[in-house]
Design a protein around this motif. Structure first.
Motif, mmCIF file in Angstrom:
data_model
loop_
_atom_site.group_PDB
_atom_site.id
_atom_site.type_symbol
_atom_site.label_atom_id
_atom_site.label_comp_id
_atom_site.label_asym_id
_atom_site.label_seq_id
_atom_site.Cartn_x
_atom_site.Cartn_y
_atom_site.Cartn_z
ATOM 1 N N ASP A 1 0.860 -1.183 0.000
ATOM 2 C CA ASP A 1 0.000 0.000 0.000
ATOM 3 C C ASP A 1 0.901 1.240 0.000
ATOM 4 O OD1 ASP A 1 -1.698 2.166 0.616
ATOM 5 O OD2 ASP A 1 -3.069 0.867 1.712
ATOM 6 N N VAL A 2 0.862 2.003 -1.097
ATOM 7 C CA VAL A 2 1.706 3.200 -1.228
ATOM 8 C C VAL A 2 0.842 4.459 -1.305
ATOM 9 C CG1 VAL A 2 3.645 1.986 -2.280
ATOM 10 C CG2 VAL A 2 1.815 2.859 -3.746
ATOM 11 N N THR A 3 -0.353 4.412 -0.737
ATOM 12 C CA THR A 3 -1.264 5.557 -0.776
ATOM 13 C C THR A 3 -0.660 6.785 -0.110
ATOM 14 O OG1 THR A 3 -3.125 4.017 -0.691
ATOM 15 C CG2 THR A 3 -3.588 6.337 -0.217
ATOM 16 N N ASP A 4 -0.040 6.596 1.057
ATOM 17 C CA ASP A 4 0.544 7.735 1.772
ATOM 18 C C ASP A 4 1.617 8.410 0.937
ATOM 19 O OD1 ASP A 4 -1.123 7.145 3.864
ATOM 20 O OD2 ASP A 4 0.414 6.154 5.082
ATOM 21 N N GLU A 5 2.452 7.616 0.253
ATOM 22 C CA GLU A 5 3.498 8.193 -0.592
ATOM 23 C C GLU A 5 2.888 8.975 -1.753
ATOM 24 O OE1 GLU A 5 3.355 5.261 0.655
ATOM 25 O OE2 GLU A 5 5.325 4.543 1.332
ATOM 26 N N HIS A 6 1.826 8.438 -2.358
ATOM 27 C CA HIS A 6 1.160 9.135 -3.457
ATOM 28 C C HIS A 6 0.561 10.448 -2.990
ATOM 29 C CE1 HIS A 6 0.865 7.097 -7.407
ATOM 30 N NE2 HIS A 6 1.338 6.068 -6.717
ATOM 31 N N GLU A 7 -0.071 10.431 -1.842
ATOM 32 C CA GLU A 7 -0.687 11.655 -1.328
ATOM 33 C C GLU A 7 0.374 12.702 -0.977
ATOM 34 O OE1 GLU A 7 -3.082 10.260 1.891
ATOM 35 O OE2 GLU A 7 -4.744 9.655 0.580
ATOM 36 N N ALA A 8 1.507 12.254 -0.418
ATOM 37 C CA ALA A 8 2.585 13.196 -0.103
ATOM 38 C C ALA A 8 3.161 13.812 -1.380
ATOM 39 C CB ALA A 8 3.683 12.485 0.689
ATOM 40 N N THR A 9 3.314 12.992 -2.420
ATOM 41 C CA THR A 9 3.826 13.496 -3.700
ATOM 42 C C THR A 9 2.858 14.500 -4.317
ATOM 43 O OG1 THR A 9 5.020 11.427 -4.106
ATOM 44 C CG2 THR A 9 4.573 12.824 -6.014
ATOM 45 N N GLU A 10 1.573 14.192 -4.215
ATOM 46 C CA GLU A 10 0.564 15.093 -4.776
ATOM 47 C C GLU A 10 0.557 16.424 -4.020
ATOM 48 O OE1 GLU A 10 -2.475 16.541 -7.210
ATOM 49 O OE2 GLU A 10 -0.988 14.926 -7.436
ATOM 50 N N ARG A 11 0.676 16.373 -2.700
ATOM 51 C CA ARG A 11 0.714 17.622 -1.925
ATOM 52 C C ARG A 11 1.928 18.457 -2.298
ATOM 53 N NH1 ARG A 11 -1.081 14.122 2.309
ATOM 54 N NH2 ARG A 11 1.069 13.910 3.045
ATOM 55 N N LEU A 12 3.055 17.795 -2.516
ATOM 56 C CA LEU A 12 4.269 18.504 -2.910
ATOM 57 C C LEU A 12 4.098 19.127 -4.289
ATOM 58 C CD1 LEU A 12 7.205 19.252 -2.298
ATOM 59 C CD2 LEU A 12 7.890 17.047 -3.289
ATOM 60 N N ARG A 13 3.478 18.396 -5.208
ATOM 61 C CA ARG A 13 3.244 18.937 -6.556
ATOM 62 C C ARG A 13 2.358 20.175 -6.503
ATOM 63 N NH1 ARG A 13 -0.455 19.168 -10.272
ATOM 64 N NH2 ARG A 13 -1.961 18.031 -8.980
ATOM 65 N N VAL A 14 1.283 20.123 -5.741
ATOM 66 C CA VAL A 14 0.379 21.261 -5.614
ATOM 67 C C VAL A 14 1.088 22.467 -5.003
ATOM 68 C CG1 VAL A 14 -1.697 22.102 -4.471
ATOM 69 C CG2 VAL A 14 -1.680 19.832 -5.533
ATOM 70 N N ALA A 15 1.913 22.197 -3.965
ATOM 71 C CA ALA A 15 2.655 23.293 -3.316
ATOM 72 C C ALA A 15 3.613 23.940 -4.288
ATOM 73 C CB ALA A 15 3.389 22.745 -2.096
ATOM 74 N N ASN A 16 4.292 23.145 -5.125
ATOM 75 C CA ASN A 16 5.233 23.688 -6.102
ATOM 76 C C ASN A 16 4.502 24.522 -7.153
ATOM 77 O OD1 ASN A 16 7.474 22.558 -4.908
ATOM 78 N ND2 ASN A 16 7.395 20.679 -6.145
ATOM 79 N N GLU A 17 3.319 24.049 -7.573
ATOM 80 C CA GLU A 17 2.555 24.820 -8.549
ATOM 81 C C GLU A 17 2.132 26.176 -7.980
ATOM 82 O OE1 GLU A 17 -0.692 22.428 -9.817
ATOM 83 O OE2 GLU A 17 0.531 21.195 -11.164
ATOM 84 N N ARG A 18 1.701 26.175 -6.734
ATOM 85 C CA ARG A 18 1.281 27.432 -6.095
ATOM 86 C C ARG A 18 2.448 28.388 -5.946
ATOM 87 N NH1 ARG A 18 -2.640 24.894 -1.365
ATOM 88 N NH2 ARG A 18 -4.422 24.425 -2.735
ATOM 89 N N THR A 19 3.631 27.808 -5.602
ATOM 90 C CA THR A 19 4.815 28.644 -5.485
ATOM 91 C C THR A 19 5.197 29.267 -6.815
ATOM 92 O OG1 THR A 19 5.632 27.268 -3.661
ATOM 93 C CG2 THR A 19 7.248 28.660 -4.796
ATOM 94 N N SER A 20 5.092 28.467 -7.896
ATOM 95 C CA SER A 20 5.420 28.966 -9.227
ATOM 96 C C SER A 20 4.474 30.090 -9.633
ATOM 97 C CB SER A 20 5.361 27.827 -10.242
ATOM 98 O OG SER A 20 6.315 26.825 -9.916
ATOM 99 N N LEU A 21 3.181 29.915 -9.326
ATOM 100 C CA LEU A 21 2.212 30.951 -9.664
ATOM 101 C C LEU A 21 2.442 32.229 -8.871
ATOM 102 C CD1 LEU A 21 -1.061 28.807 -9.860
ATOM 103 C CD2 LEU A 21 0.191 29.859 -11.765
ATOM 104 N N ALA A 22 2.860 32.095 -7.634
ATOM 105 C CA ALA A 22 3.123 33.275 -6.780
ATOM 106 C C ALA A 22 4.309 34.061 -7.296
ATOM 107 C CB ALA A 22 3.358 32.836 -5.341
ATOM 108 N N LEU A 23 5.275 33.359 -7.881
ATOM 109 C CA LEU A 23 6.427 34.054 -8.427
ATOM 110 C C LEU A 23 6.115 34.708 -9.760
ATOM 111 C CD1 LEU A 23 9.213 31.425 -7.582
ATOM 112 C CD2 LEU A 23 8.704 33.561 -6.376
#
Length: 205
Positions: free
Chosen positions: A183-205
Motif C-alpha cells: 500500500d503506497v497511498t501515503d506516498e502518493h498523497e505526499a507526492t501530490e501535496r508537494l506537486r500542488v505546493a510547487n505549482e502554487r509557489t510557481s504561480l506566486a512568483l
C-alpha cells in the motif's frame, strides 16, 4: 504408533510407507520404510522391504517450513501482501495480509487475474492494468514486473498499491509467478501535496 501401523499393514497384506525414528548413536536417524508385495496376488508369498535413510530430506522439509513461517511473520510485520501462482493454474495463494490490503473477508476464496481486475480495479484503469499484467504473463519466464495501480477495496476505499512480481521456472519445470503488494497511498498523497505546493509557489512568483 508408526511401528504398530506397519505391523497392521503387513498383516492385512496392504503396502505400507512410513517414517520411523531409529536410534543410531550418536544421534537419532529417520528411516523411510516401504513394504512391497512381490506380485499382484491378494496375499503375497513373501514380504519385501527397503529401509532408506531420509534424515536429511526430513531436515530440509522442516527447514523449508520454518523459513516459510518466518517469511510470513516478516511480511505481516512489514504489512506486505504475498502471492504466488503457477502460470497454468487458476487460483493463486495469498498470505493473510493480502486480505487486509483488500479489506476482503479471509473466508472468501482468492481471485484469479481476471476476477481481481473486475472486482478491485476502477473501470477507467482496467485496460491499462490488464495490458501490463497480460503482456508480462505472455512473455518469457524469468522476467520481472513492477507498477502501481489504484484499488477499490471491499470497504469502498480507494487506495494506491504497488505490485512487484517475478516469474521463474522451478526445479520441477513449473512456470510460476510470485510477488508482493504494498500500500503506497501515503506516498502518493505526499507526492501530490508537494506537486500542488510547487505549482502554487510557481504561480506566486
Amino acid at each position: 504408533n508408526r511401528v504398530r501401523r506397519v505391523r497392521r499393514g503387513v498383516q492385512a497384506g496392504k503396502p505400507e510407507r512410513t517414517h520411523l525414528l531409529v536410534d543410531r548413536s550418536p544421534r537419532m536417524r529417520c528411516m523411510g520404510v516401504r513394504r512391497l508385495p512381490d506380485d499382484d496376488r491378494t496375499e503375497p508369498a513373501m514380504i519385501l522391504g527397503v529401509a532408506l535413510d531420509v534424515t536429511e530430506q526430513q531436515q530440509r522439509t522442516t527447514e523449508a517450513l520454518q523459513l516459510a513461517r518466518r517469511l510470513e511473520a516478516a511480511a505481516e510485520a512489514a504489512r506486505v501482501g504475498l502471492w504466488s501462482v503457477p502460470i497454468d493454474a487458476r487460483r493463486p495463494h495469498w498470505n493473510a495480509h493480502m486480505y487486509v490490503l483488500l479489506a476482503r473477508d479471509p473466508r472468501r476464496d482468492t481471485l484469479d487475474l481476471g476476477e481481481a481486475l473486475r472486482e478491485y480495479t476502477p473501470a477507467e484503469d482496467r485496460d491499462r492494468v490488464a495490458a501490463l499484467a497480460l503482456g508480462w504473463l505472455r512473455g518469457a519466464g524469468g522476467s520481472r514486473l513492477e507498477f502501481e495501480m489504484r484499488v477499490r477495496r471491499d470497504d469502498g476505499e480507494l487506495r494506491w498499491m504497488q505490485i512487484r512480481a517475478q516469474r521463474e521456472i522451478d526445479a520441477g519445470g513449473v512456470d510460476r509467478a510470485f510477488g508482493v503488494m504494498l500500500d503506497v497511498t501515503d506516498e502518493h498523497e505526499a507526492t501530490e501535496r508537494l506537486r500542488v505546493a510547487n505549482e502554487r509557489t510557481s504561480l506566486a512568483l
